[in-house]
Design an enzyme around this catalytic site. Structure first.
Site, PDB file in Angstrom:
ATOM      1  N   ASN A  41     -62.898  57.456  74.506  1.00 44.64           N
ATOM      2  CA  ASN A  41     -61.848  58.009  73.837  1.00 44.64           C
ATOM      3  C   ASN A  41     -60.670  59.090  74.296  1.00 44.64           C
ATOM      4  O   ASN A  41     -60.075  59.606  73.483  1.00 44.64           O
ATOM      5  CB  ASN A  41     -62.719  58.835  72.585  1.00 44.64           C
ATOM      6  CG  ASN A  41     -63.425  60.007  73.115  1.00 44.64           C
ATOM      7  OD1 ASN A  41     -63.113  60.523  74.236  1.00 44.64           O
ATOM      8  ND2 ASN A  41     -64.684  60.306  72.374  1.00 44.64           N
TER       9      ASN A  41
ATOM     10  N   ASP B  50     -85.520  71.429 112.766  1.00 37.54           N
ATOM     11  CA  ASP B  50     -84.537  71.029 112.000  1.00 37.54           C
ATOM     12  C   ASP B  50     -83.448  71.950 111.463  1.00 37.54           C
ATOM     13  O   ASP B  50     -82.441  71.368 111.018  1.00 37.54           O
ATOM     14  CB  ASP B  50     -85.228  70.099 110.952  1.00 37.54           C
ATOM     15  CG  ASP B  50     -85.634  68.572 111.295  1.00 37.54           C
ATOM     16  OD1 ASP B  50     -85.269  68.364 112.221  1.00 37.54           O
ATOM     17  OD2 ASP B  50     -86.607  68.000 110.497  1.00 37.54           O
TER      18      ASP B  50
ATOM     19  N   GLY C 148     -77.561  65.926  76.539  1.00 40.53           N
ATOM     20  CA  GLY C 148     -76.530  67.176  76.145  1.00 40.53           C
ATOM     21  C   GLY C 148     -76.060  67.437  77.423  1.00 40.53           C
ATOM     22  O   GLY C 148     -75.143  68.014  77.572  1.00 40.53           O
TER      23      GLY C 148
ATOM     24  N   LYS D 159     -60.651  59.535  69.519  1.00 40.16           N
ATOM     25  CA  LYS D 159     -61.717  60.949  68.921  1.00 40.16           C
ATOM     26  C   LYS D 159     -61.256  61.121  67.521  1.00 40.16           C
ATOM     27  O   LYS D 159     -59.908  61.083  67.307  1.00 40.16           O
ATOM     28  CB  LYS D 159     -61.386  62.074  69.946  1.00 40.16           C
ATOM     29  CG  LYS D 159     -62.744  62.832  70.114  1.00 40.16           C
ATOM     30  CD  LYS D 159     -62.320  63.631  71.275  1.00 40.16           C
ATOM     31  CE  LYS D 159     -63.532  64.492  71.584  1.00 40.16           C
ATOM     32  NZ  LYS D 159     -63.498  65.371  72.875  1.00 40.16           N
TER      33      LYS D 159
ATOM     34  N   LEU E  55     -60.204  61.657  75.527  1.00 35.28           N
ATOM     35  CA  LEU E  55     -59.963  63.180  75.601  1.00 35.28           C
ATOM     36  C   LEU E  55     -61.500  63.916  75.631  1.00 35.28           C
ATOM     37  O   LEU E  55     -62.445  63.378  75.300  1.00 35.28           O
ATOM     38  CB  LEU E  55     -59.754  63.581  74.047  1.00 35.28           C
ATOM     39  CG  LEU E  55     -58.155  63.169  73.501  1.00 35.28           C
ATOM     40  CD1 LEU E  55     -58.014  63.604  72.141  1.00 35.28           C
ATOM     41  CD2 LEU E  55     -57.083  63.399  74.388  1.00 35.28           C
TER      42      LEU E  55
ATOM     43  N   SER F 111     -91.879  60.693 105.635  1.00 37.69           N
ATOM     44  CA  SER F 111     -91.854  62.071 105.950  1.00 37.69           C
ATOM     45  C   SER F 111     -92.924  62.545 105.063  1.00 37.69           C
ATOM     46  O   SER F 111     -93.553  63.529 105.443  1.00 37.69           O
ATOM     47  CB  SER F 111     -90.775  62.646 106.082  1.00 37.69           C
ATOM     48  OG  SER F 111     -90.030  62.386 107.249  1.00 37.69           O
TER      49      SER F 111
ATOM     50  N   GLN G 289     -82.699  71.779 106.244  1.00 38.74           N
ATOM     51  CA  GLN G 289     -83.682  71.252 105.794  1.00 38.74           C
ATOM     52  C   GLN G 289     -84.861  72.015 105.256  1.00 38.74           C
ATOM     53  O   GLN G 289     -86.090  71.527 104.790  1.00 38.74           O
ATOM     54  CB  GLN G 289     -84.359  70.179 106.697  1.00 38.74           C
ATOM     55  CG  GLN G 289     -83.147  69.435 107.877  1.00 38.74           C
ATOM     56  CD  GLN G 289     -82.666  68.497 106.743  1.00 38.74           C
ATOM     57  OE1 GLN G 289     -83.291  67.462 106.359  1.00 38.74           O
ATOM     58  NE2 GLN G 289     -81.189  68.691 106.521  1.00 38.74           N
TER      59      GLN G 289
ATOM     60  N   LEU H 296     -74.533  66.375  80.393  1.00 41.57           N
ATOM     61  CA  LEU H 296     -74.048  65.140  80.396  1.00 41.57           C
ATOM     62  C   LEU H 296     -74.484  64.477  81.884  1.00 41.57           C
ATOM     63  O   LEU H 296     -74.502  65.348  82.987  1.00 41.57           O
ATOM     64  CB  LEU H 296     -72.417  65.230  80.423  1.00 41.57           C
ATOM     65  CG  LEU H 296     -71.950  65.548  78.822  1.00 41.57           C
ATOM     66  CD1 LEU H 296     -70.426  65.920  78.718  1.00 41.57           C
ATOM     67  CD2 LEU H 296     -72.391  64.571  78.009  1.00 41.57           C
TER      68      LEU H 296
ATOM     69  N   GLU I 155     -81.451  61.720  94.781  1.00 41.91           N
ATOM     70  CA  GLU I 155     -82.463  62.578  94.054  1.00 41.91           C
ATOM     71  C   GLU I 155     -82.428  62.787  92.419  1.00 41.91           C
ATOM     72  O   GLU I 155     -83.388  62.810  91.793  1.00 41.91           O
ATOM     73  CB  GLU I 155     -82.493  63.892  94.774  1.00 41.91           C
ATOM     74  CG  GLU I 155     -82.946  63.792  96.398  1.00 41.91           C
ATOM     75  CD  GLU I 155     -81.909  63.697  97.327  1.00 41.91           C
ATOM     76  OE1 GLU I 155     -82.159  63.414  98.405  1.00 41.91           O
ATOM     77  OE2 GLU I 155     -80.608  63.493  96.944  1.00 41.91           O
TER      78      GLU I 155
END
Length: 608
Positions: free
Chosen positions: A177, A413, A115, A239, A179, A335, A417, A117, A356
């Site tokens: 579709n 860093d 749900g 649709k 739309l 690391s 980071q 997306l 990720e």
């Protein structure tokens, strides 16, 4: 009735039932369901291999509705397959119904919640990886995608990874579709624009009319005969197909049809067709990895070891002991030290590169099949995948996350980071566990505790070496804490790097006659409220120190714990309140006001 005629009728039934259940609910997405009905009718009738009486069968294919708003179509498919009754179908979106607005594993035939997306395809990659490299079984993973969600970056991470891994057991059905919710998609019906990018990522693509049963059948046969590449079916659809009032019309998204009775009549009326879904091939059993056992790493008290390194050794130990443990990393394994697992167990290690979202999604997919995934990267970079972590909780997923390089203590860093939000964000996840070890032996014990922990669990590790203060045989239950130093005047609370700063401050205070109690709050969630309440009642106040922004971290966890117990006490919260810069760890801790000097000063104020 011949097969193509049956599929046409079945597709119409799926449309009618999508209208019926959403109209009864007064909400839902029937038009988005109607566009993909022909694709699902063909898939159910001959291509999906699934035993609905035994959803846990490891041989089953997996079907993921990445476009989870098309839940009326999914539930209509379940009715057609005999998994649910018509009576239950009409409870859609009602309080207490299993048929929620977007699918969740409240239904045994739903692997993961969708749900949000752009998540179904990346999770499908994880399940397909499990099939190929872990279970070593020939089941397929089918993912129904919407064209709007193809704009999500996570989808393209999935395309890249599936192509790289040559996941020929993964088939994406893209319902083009045209739309979206408010306007036309960027590419409309330009299938070639989708195809070229998918092909560049290593996919085989097939373009078709998504309302033509013969073309759909031809494409599905080609897809299932291709075992060397993932396959994407790009299907042009409309649709609200089949109902003139809503077909291919803007402004009809996410609404019941204006005149459901007329629409159902236009589609030929209700039907009660049952489809016999093919059972899976029962040959072979899920692969089991042989293990040789392994001893728990032990670190000498007084030595200095980075907790991230102890994490790597603990993870390798779990791999030695348990064949169900797998590891994923976002191309920073040298690391996070997950490279130790990779070197020992390369067949159960997954390099996810700088993706990720795909890394967390793959972990979610693998746990669907009962594997125990640990996903590691810098603490800061889990923020990119936060929506996947959030949805993992909705999926009732059991995943383990390890974030290294947390806080200003990483040093030179700089702030890009430095994970400074991770404790807050992970605490906010429903049912999560948040751990922050202070030494190497404690880290090992907590990693051991995570392996069978339900839900989303997170461990925060330090970049720099810290003193080992606990023996290797000491135990650290989740939800506990440790009084490292007793005292009756004031309480200092820290975890990770700030625990060691608190111990330094306690020694300094002792020289002035102030006896500080020091609590190692290694379990941020669940929190040891009892020990905090005792400290609040037995000392003049608490000083909390954390290498984290003040919002939502250790300090607020302590305040919440005391408030929940109805206990009032003076509390000073020290946290990173200014934007850090590059520098030596000691300089940055001082600049942030969370070093031993700052902790001692705050304690003096409370003790006065």
């Amino acid at each position: 009735m011949d097969r193509m005629s049956f599929r046409r009728e079945l597709a119409q039934q799926l449309r009618v039932d999508s209208i019926r259940c959403s109209s009864k609910a007064g909400s839902g997405h029937p038009t988005s369901s109607m566009s993909a009905a022909d694709l699902l009718a063909a898939l159910l009738d001959g291509h999906l291999h699934y035993d609905f009486d035994n959803p846990a069968d490891p041989h089953n294919d997996h079907l993921i509705f990445s476009k989870g708003h098309a839940s009326p179509l999914l539930y209509s498919c379940l009715k057609a397959a005999g998994a649910i009754s018509d009576e239950e179908l009409l409870t859609y979106r009602q309080f207490g119904s299993r048929l929620e607005g977007h699918p969740t594993p409240e239904l045994p035939w739903v692997d993961v919640a969708t749900g949000s997306l752009g998540q179904g395809l990346p999770i499908g990659v994880g399940i397909a990886l499990a099939a190929r490299r872990l279970d070593q079984l020939p089941y397929r993973v089918w993912v129904l995608c919407g064209d709007s969600e193809m704009a999500e970056g996570s989808v393209w991470e999935a395309l890249e990874h599936a192509g790289h891994e040559q996941l020929g057991n993964l088939i994406a059905l893209v319902d083009v579709n045209r739309l979206g919710q408010t306007t036309e998609t960027m590419h409309g019906w330009n299938l070639d624009s989708y195809a070229k990018r998918a092909q560049a990522a290593g996919w085989h693509t097939l373009e078709l009319d998504g309302h033509d049963p013969e073309q759909i059948e031809n494409a599905l046969q080609k897809a299932t005969n291709n075992n060397q590449q993932p396959v994407m079916l790009l299907a042009t659809t409309k649709k609200g197909y089949g109902v003139a009032e809503v077909e291919d019309q803007l402004g009809k998204h996410g609404k019941p049809l204006p005149d459901a009775e007329s629409a159902i009549k236009e589609l030929g009326g209700p039907r009660d067709l049952q489809v016999t879904v093919s059972r899976p091939d029962q040959r072979g059993q899920p692969h089991r990895f042989q293990t040789t056992g392994g001893e728990r790493p032990a670190f000498e008290v007084g030595s200095e070891v980075a907790t991230r390194k102890a994490y790597g050794q603990a993870l390798r130990m779990l791999g030695d002991q348990r064949g169900d443990v797998v590891a994923l990393d976002g191309e920073v394994s040298n690391s996070t030290f997950s490279e130790m697992f990779r070197e020992a167990h390369p067949d159960r290690y997954f390099e996810m590169y700088i993706s990720e979202q795909q890394m967390v999604a793959a972990a979610i997919g693998m746990q669907v099949r009962g594997w125990k995934p640990f996903a590691s990267t810098f603490a800061a970079f889990f923020s990119r995948a936060y929506d996947f972590v959030r949805m993992a909780a909705v999926s009732r997923a059991d995943i383990r996350l390890a974030g290294s390089h947390a806080g200003v203590a990483i040093g030179e860093d700089g702030p890009s980071q430095m994970g400074l939000e991770d404790l807050a964000s992970l605490r906010a996840v429903h049912g999560s566990t948040v751990l922050y070890p202070s030494d190497a032996n404690q880290t090992v014990r907590l990693v051991e505790a995570m392996v069978d922990r339900e839900g989303v669990s997170y461990i925060r590790t330090n970049r720099g070496a810290t003193p080992v203060i606990y023996g290797p045989d000491e135990e650290f239950p989740i939800g506990g804490s440790r009084v490292v130093r007793d005292g009756s005047d004031i309480t200092l609370v820290g975890a990770g790097i700030t625990l060691h700063e608190a111990l330094k401050a306690a020694r300094e205070l002792a020289s002035e006659g102030i006896q500080a109690r020091v609590i190692d709050l290694y379990s941020i969630k669940p929190i040891d409220t009892e020990t905090l309440v005792q400290a609040a009642r037995q000392t003049r106040g608490l000083v909390t120190a954390e290498d984290h922004w003040p919002e939502g971290g250790l300090g607020e966890a302590v305040l919440s714990g005391l408030a929940s117990a109805g206990v009032q006490a003076p509390v000073k919260t020290l946290a990173v309140r200014r934007m850090p810069t590059s520098g030596k760890p000691a300089e940055l801790l001082h600049h942030a006001g969370i070093d031993a000097e700052a902790i001692a000063n705050a304690a003096r104020q409370l003790a006065a």
